[in-house]
Design a protein around this motif. Sequence first.
Motif, mmCIF file in Angstrom:
data_model
loop_
_atom_site.group_PDB
_atom_site.id
_atom_site.type_symbol
_atom_site.label_atom_id
_atom_site.label_comp_id
_atom_site.label_asym_id
_atom_site.label_seq_id
_atom_site.Cartn_x
_atom_site.Cartn_y
_atom_site.Cartn_z
ATOM 1 N N HIS A 161 -5.637 41.238 28.143
ATOM 2 C CA HIS A 161 -6.880 41.061 28.900
ATOM 3 C C HIS A 161 -7.864 40.168 28.146
ATOM 4 O O HIS A 161 -8.586 39.369 28.763
ATOM 5 C CB HIS A 161 -7.514 42.424 29.203
ATOM 6 C CG HIS A 161 -6.900 43.129 30.370
ATOM 7 N ND1 HIS A 161 -5.689 43.787 30.288
ATOM 8 C CD2 HIS A 161 -7.322 43.268 31.663
ATOM 9 C CE1 HIS A 161 -5.398 44.311 31.471
ATOM 10 N NE2 HIS A 161 -6.360 44.008 32.318
ATOM 11 N N GLU A 162 -7.905 40.294 26.832
ATOM 12 C CA GLU A 162 -8.795 39.434 26.048
ATOM 13 C C GLU A 162 -8.341 37.977 26.110
ATOM 14 O O GLU A 162 -9.171 37.062 26.198
ATOM 15 C CB GLU A 162 -8.841 39.919 24.597
ATOM 16 C CG GLU A 162 -9.635 41.206 24.410
ATOM 17 C CD GLU A 162 -9.594 41.712 22.982
ATOM 18 O OE1 GLU A 162 -10.478 42.500 22.609
ATOM 19 O OE2 GLU A 162 -8.664 41.330 22.236
ATOM 20 N N GLU A 163 -7.033 37.757 26.071
ATOM 21 C CA GLU A 163 -6.520 36.391 26.176
ATOM 22 C C GLU A 163 -6.855 35.802 27.548
ATOM 23 O O GLU A 163 -7.246 34.631 27.652
ATOM 24 C CB GLU A 163 -5.008 36.387 25.949
ATOM 25 C CG GLU A 163 -4.606 36.665 24.508
ATOM 26 C CD GLU A 163 -3.106 36.850 24.344
ATOM 27 O OE1 GLU A 163 -2.408 36.933 25.379
ATOM 28 O OE2 GLU A 163 -2.630 36.917 23.193
ATOM 29 N N VAL A 167 -13.685 36.632 35.581
ATOM 30 C CA VAL A 167 -14.031 36.775 34.161
ATOM 31 C C VAL A 167 -14.865 38.034 33.940
ATOM 32 O O VAL A 167 -14.646 38.785 32.975
ATOM 33 C CB VAL A 167 -14.783 35.520 33.664
ATOM 34 C CG1 VAL A 167 -15.424 35.770 32.300
ATOM 35 C CG2 VAL A 167 -13.826 34.339 33.574
ATOM 36 N N ASN A 168 -15.807 38.286 34.830
ATOM 37 C CA ASN A 168 -16.627 39.500 34.701
ATOM 38 C C ASN A 168 -15.769 40.760 34.827
ATOM 39 O O ASN A 168 -15.968 41.741 34.095
ATOM 40 C CB ASN A 168 -17.723 39.506 35.764
ATOM 41 C CG ASN A 168 -18.790 38.460 35.504
ATOM 42 O OD1 ASN A 168 -18.963 38.003 34.373
ATOM 43 N ND2 ASN A 168 -19.498 38.059 36.547
ATOM 44 N N ARG A 175 -12.920 45.342 32.135
ATOM 45 C CA ARG A 175 -11.653 46.003 31.807
ATOM 46 C C ARG A 175 -11.421 46.022 30.298
ATOM 47 O O ARG A 175 -10.909 47.016 29.754
ATOM 48 C CB ARG A 175 -10.503 45.281 32.512
ATOM 49 C CG ARG A 175 -9.129 45.895 32.267
ATOM 50 C CD ARG A 175 -9.074 47.341 32.678
ATOM 51 N NE ARG A 175 -7.749 47.915 32.455
ATOM 52 C CZ ARG A 175 -7.521 49.201 32.282
ATOM 53 N NH1 ARG A 175 -8.537 50.071 32.308
ATOM 54 N NH2 ARG A 175 -6.289 49.651 32.093
ATOM 55 N N CYS A 176 -11.803 44.961 29.606
ATOM 56 C CA CYS A 176 -11.681 44.938 28.146
ATOM 57 C C CYS A 176 -12.518 46.053 27.522
ATOM 58 O O CYS A 176 -12.098 46.702 26.553
ATOM 59 C CB CYS A 176 -12.121 43.581 27.595
ATOM 60 S SG CYS A 176 -10.933 42.244 27.865
ATOM 61 N N GLY A 177 -13.699 46.283 28.088
ATOM 62 C CA GLY A 177 -14.544 47.364 27.591
ATOM 63 C C GLY A 177 -13.884 48.718 27.775
ATOM 64 O O GLY A 177 -13.914 49.569 26.870
#
Length: 296
Positions: free
Chosen positions: A145-147, A269-270, A275-277
Motif C-alpha cells: 500500500h505504501e508503494e 491516493v487519499n 489504509r496505510c494508517g
Amino acid sequence: MRQLEQLTRRRQAVDVQLDEVGRLIGDLEAELAEEERGVSRLEGGFSAFLAGLTGSREEKLAGEKAKALAVRQRLEGQRTRLEWLNTDRAALEEALAEVGSAPEEFTELLERKERMLVESSDPRGRELAEIAQRLAEVDADLREHEEAHRAGVAAAHAVGQVLRCLGGARGASTWDMLGGGGGIADMMERGHLLNADEAAWHAQHLLDVFARELVDIGVHVSPALPKVDTRWFADMFFDNIVTDAIKHQRIARTGEAVGDVAEWVGGTVNGLAARCGELTRGRDSFVARREDVLTG
C-alpha cells in the motif's frame, strides 16, 4: 513467496499495458499512412489539380500536413511509452530471476516451523508463531500500500502539471478571444499546449506505473489521459472569432477530462493513505502483543 507473487502480478499488468500500447501504435501507424496519402494527393495528381482550380490547394495542403503531424506526434509518444514499458518489464524479469527459488525456500521454512511447534511444549511458542505470521502478512500489505501510495503521489503531481499547462493555454486562448492577444496570444497558447503534451506523456507513464502498483492490492484499472491537441494550422488562414471559440472549447474539454483523472488519482491516493494508517495501527498492535508474550 509474497514478493514472488507481487512481481508476477506486476509482470502480468505490464504485459496488458504492452498489448494496449501495441494496438494503439498499430492504429496510429495506419492513421498516419492515410494522412500521408492525403498529403501526397494534394501535392501532386488530380486532387491537387482540382484544389488548384478552386484556389484552396495551399489551405488544404497545410491542413492535411498539420493533421499528419499531429498523428505522427501521437505515434512517437506511444512508441516512447512502449520503450518505457519494455524497460519496466526487463527490470521485473531480473527481479523475478533473483527470487525464483522463493517457493522452495518458503516450503522448507514452513516445514521447519511445523517441526519446531510439534516438538515445543511451551504454549507461547505457538502463539508467537501465529503472531509472527500475522505480522509478516501485515508488513507485506503495508509495504504494498505504501508503494502504491508513493506511485499515486508521483502520478498526481504529474497530472497536476498537465492541468497547469492547460490552464496557461486556456488563459492565452481567452485573451485571444477577447481580441487583445493576436499573434502573441497564439504563440503563448501553442507554447502552453506543447508543454501540456510533453507533460501528458510523462504523466501517462507514471499512471501506468501507478496502475501496476494498484494490481498488487487487488485494484485493476487503466487510467489514460486524453490527447492534447496542438494543432494551430487554422490560425494561419482562418484566424477569427469562430476558430478562436472552437480552440477555446477544445482546450476546456481537454482540461475537464484531465481534471477527472486528477480527481480520481487524488481520491485513490487519499484512500491509500487511510489504509496505510489502518495497517500501521494493526502492525503496532501485533508488535505490542509479541512483547507482552515475551515479557509476560
